[in-house]
Motif scaffolding. Structure first.
Motif, mmCIF file in Angstrom:
data_model
loop_
_atom_site.group_PDB
_atom_site.id
_atom_site.type_symbol
_atom_site.label_atom_id
_atom_site.label_comp_id
_atom_site.label_asym_id
_atom_site.label_seq_id
_atom_site.Cartn_x
_atom_site.Cartn_y
_atom_site.Cartn_z
ATOM 1 N N PRO A 1 0.814 -1.225 0.000
ATOM 2 C CA PRO A 1 0.000 0.000 0.000
ATOM 3 C C PRO A 1 0.843 1.267 0.000
ATOM 4 N N ASP B 1 1.074 4.128 -2.956
ATOM 5 C CA ASP B 1 0.885 5.550 -2.648
ATOM 6 C C ASP B 1 2.019 6.376 -3.254
ATOM 7 N N THR C 1 -3.711 5.493 -7.044
ATOM 8 C CA THR C 1 -4.799 5.700 -6.080
ATOM 9 C C THR C 1 -6.131 5.118 -6.546
ATOM 10 N N ASP C 2 -6.224 4.738 -7.813
ATOM 11 C CA ASP C 2 -7.471 4.198 -8.344
ATOM 12 C C ASP C 2 -7.843 2.922 -7.588
ATOM 13 N N PRO C 3 -9.022 2.878 -6.984
ATOM 14 C CA PRO C 3 -9.411 1.692 -6.211
ATOM 15 C C PRO C 3 -9.387 0.406 -7.031
ATOM 16 N N ALA C 4 -9.773 0.479 -8.316
ATOM 17 C CA ALA C 4 -9.774 -0.731 -9.146
ATOM 18 C C ALA C 4 -8.365 -1.252 -9.342
ATOM 19 N N ARG D 1 -5.796 -0.811 -7.307
ATOM 20 C CA ARG D 1 -5.291 -1.357 -6.041
ATOM 21 C C ARG D 1 -5.938 -2.708 -5.735
ATOM 22 N N THR D 2 -7.206 -2.851 -6.083
ATOM 23 C CA THR D 2 -7.865 -4.152 -5.911
ATOM 24 C C THR D 2 -7.206 -5.204 -6.797
ATOM 25 N N ARG E 1 -4.021 -6.384 -5.216
ATOM 26 C CA ARG E 1 -4.263 -7.332 -4.115
ATOM 27 C C ARG E 1 -4.645 -8.708 -4.654
#
Length: 366
Positions: free
Chosen positions: A302, A306, A311-314, A316-317, A320
């Motif tokens: 994370p 950064d 920063t795009d949630p998609a 970062r998902t 993961r």
């Protein structure tokens, strides 16, 4: 070759969870039938070949994928085992030169294959599933190993986004070149340095194209900005190293018996004057360290994202989910080798002999 000291395969430090897709048995049987139909193995050797359990490995690392894509991965894995064993036969018989036109034909195909629309889930291999047409003007394309590669490659690319297609197109030629590096490592009187071998093994494991396939099947789309993160690249190499080094322990009897220097345990024994039991324990220690590094880098991701401005949630998902795929690969491969695969328990394999399904006439250009 010195005597093969008995050793026990350790329980490697792999604190991850894994379960198998229910399509495992079906994919294994249908991928075996496909290999027979394409002329990669003879029908009478199909039972031994099926014992490799490529359908079970696919089911452990691609759980929940549409069945047609799971079968496609199992077929690619079956093809990869044929490739590995046939290339080994060429090295042993002094015919490595026969590999070059086939390798070149495959590299040309993957670099220029069109990306068509994604097909419906392919049906089980059978007579109604025709082999691909042979390209005129290139004798290598008539070879079953190349023809089946071209068929699989086209189907694989058709089910990938352009982003993952580009990665797959890069990874396959690098995988093919690594087989040349492995052949060079087996020159008489030569032994590679350990770290040199580790770099080659990352590609000769054939894992990267398979990982691309799984990401496509699982809908994991990591954008290039996040893919470039050094931490994510380190996680990839950690996972590939763990899988490759563990496999080196399982395959050690065969490779040691036939003088194959492409094995981490054998190289540690040779370079450091260790007995094989101590060399295996040294590999176990390296795997433990690599897993701990993987876990530490995972925790730092994370912050790394950064710093890169991801920063795009998609995105970062997707990162993961890729990390979770790596975990599935590490534990799934280990469980497959221990429970689903007869390859490493086969007496012929352990004695360094060719498998019954290996075809001396397969790697040739008419």
């Amino acid at each position: 070759m010195p005597h093969l000291d008995p050793f026990t395969v350790p329980e490697f430090h792999l604190p991850f969870e894994n379960s198998k897709d229910p399509g495992a048995d079906r994919a294994n049987a249908e991928a075996t039938a496909w290999a027979v139909d394409r002329g990669l193995i003879e029908a009478e050797a199909s039972e031994q070949f099926a014992g490799i359990g490529f359908g079970h490995l696919a089911a452990r690392v691609d759980r929940g994928a549409p069945y047609g894509r799971l079968l496609l991965l199992a077929q690619w894995m079956a093809w990869s085992f044929v490739l590995d064993d046939q290339h080994d036969l060429l090295i042993r018989s002094g015919r490595v030169g026969d590999w070059q036109p086939l390798s070149a034909a495959m590299a040309r195909h993957v670099s220029g294959a069109p990306a068509g629309p994604a097909p419906a889930d392919p049906a089980p291999a059978k007579a109604a599933d025709p082999a691909p047409a042979k390209a005129a003007g290139d004798p290598a394309r008539a070879n079953p190993l190349v023809a089946s590669f071209a068929e699989l490659c086209d189907r694989i690319l058709a089910g990938m986004s352009p982003l993952i297609q580009a990665r797959y197109r890069r990874h396959v030629p690098r995988m093919l070149r690594s087989l040349d590096e492995e052949a060079a490592n087996r020159r008489p009187g030569h032994r590679p340095a350990v770290e040199e071998y580790v770099l080659t093994r990352r590609h000769s494991s054939q894992l990267l194209p398979m990982m691309d396939m799984v990401e496509a099947d699982q809908g994991v789309e990591v954008p290039d900005g996040a893919d470039a993160a050094p931490e994510l690249r380190e996680l990839l190499w950690s996972a590939v190293d763990v899988i490759s080094w563990g496999n080196d322990v399982f395959s050690l009897p065969k490779e040691y018996s036939c003088g194959d220097t492409n094995n981490l345990a054998a190289l540690l024994a040779d370079w450091h004057g260790l007995g094989l039991p101590d060399a295996v324990r040294a590999v176990e220690g390296r795997i433990r360290d690599r897993v701990e590094e993987f876990l530490a880098v995972s925790r730092s991701l994370p912050t790394a994202l950064d710093a890169l401005g991801v920063t795009d949630p998609a995105a970062r998902t997707a990162v993961r989910r890729r990390v979770r795929c790596y975990e599935e690969w590490m534990i799934g491969t280990d469980l497959w080798q221990r429970h689903d695969c007869t390859r490493y328990r086969d007496e012929r394999f352990a004695a360094g002999l060719e498998a019954a399904y290996t075809r001396p006439d397969l790697v040739s250009v008419a």
